[in-house]
Structures are given as C-alpha cells and as structure tokens.
Design a protein around this motif. Structure first.
Motif, short mmCIF file in Angstrom:
data_model
loop_
_atom_site.label_atom_id
_atom_site.label_comp_id
_atom_site.label_asym_id
_atom_site.label_seq_id
_atom_site.Cartn_x
_atom_site.Cartn_y
_atom_site.Cartn_z
N TYR A 23 0.68 -1.00 -0.55
CA TYR A 23 0.20 -0.29 -0.03
C TYR A 23 0.70 0.82 0.02
O TYR A 23 0.95 2.33 -0.77
CB TYR A 23 -1.30 -0.07 1.08
CG TYR A 23 -1.44 0.85 1.61
CD1 TYR A 23 -2.72 1.92 0.53
CD2 TYR A 23 -1.38 1.84 2.81
CE1 TYR A 23 -3.19 3.47 1.10
CE2 TYR A 23 -1.96 2.68 2.85
CZ TYR A 23 -3.30 3.67 1.79
OH TYR A 23 -3.62 4.93 2.03
N THR A 26 2.81 1.91 -3.31
CA THR A 26 1.67 1.82 -4.79
C THR A 26 0.53 2.82 -4.98
O THR A 26 0.04 2.98 -5.31
CB THR A 26 1.72 0.07 -5.21
OG1 THR A 26 0.87 -0.65 -4.39
CG2 THR A 26 2.53 -0.37 -5.60
N CYS A 28 -1.88 1.24 -3.52
CA CYS A 28 -3.20 0.57 -3.83
C CYS A 28 -4.40 0.13 -2.80
O CYS A 28 -3.96 -0.14 -2.14
CB CYS A 28 -2.72 -0.97 -4.23
SG CYS A 28 -4.09 -2.44 -4.84
#
Length: 97
Positions: A23, A26, A28
């Motif tokens: 996380y 990225t 994400c």
C-alpha cells in the motif's frame, strides 16, 4: 493437531506488514483493505497492550487513506463504516521514514 496461537498471530502480522508495504509503495487501496482484514483477525488476548494499540492505530490509518509519498491512495470507495477494532497512525508514520 492444535495450532500454536503465537505462530498464527505472527503469520497474520507478517501478512499485515506485506500488505501495508505494498500500500505504501503503490497506493493500492486493495492492499490497505487486505491489511485491515488481517488486522481484524488478530486475537487481542495474545498481544501486549503496546502492540494492540499500534495495530488499532494502523487499522485506523489505512481505513482512511490519503495521498502518500507520490502514490495515489485511491478513493475511499472500498472503506465502509463496518466494525473497525484496531488501527495505527503512529506505526504507519514510522513506515514512511
């Protein structure tokens, strides 16, 4: 065969760190969501108070994503108002250093 609860908790924490790392690298939102799911599987009775507090702060921090170090944290669409027992702004801050 009975499972070792300490080993299970260690494996869950390793998974949390893997997803939080992804996380932070990225942005994400799925990685943050997965980390949150694992945090909520931890057994508070097997953790000391400081670790429990850090897990609670981490869960809170990843449950309310924001823009981190150039990576887009995505939207809050995956975040719901469901039960959130654990979290960690302090711990997530230490990952950024």
């Amino acid at each position: 065969m009975a499972r070792d609860p300490v080993l299970e908790q260690t494996r869950l924490l390793a998974g949390v760190l893997t997803h939080v790392s992804r996380y932070l690298d990225t942005g994400c939102p799925r990685a943050a969501h997965q980390a949150g799911l694992l945090l909520r599987c931890l057994d508070a009775s097997t953790m000391d108070e400081d670790l429990m507090t850090s897990c609670e702060q981490l869960d809170q921090a990843i449950s309310h994503p924001r823009h981190l170090g150039g990576a887009s944290a995505g939207s809050d669409a995956w975040t719901s108002d469901q039960f959130r027992s654990r979290t960690s702004a302090t711990t997530i801050s230490s990952f950024q250093n």
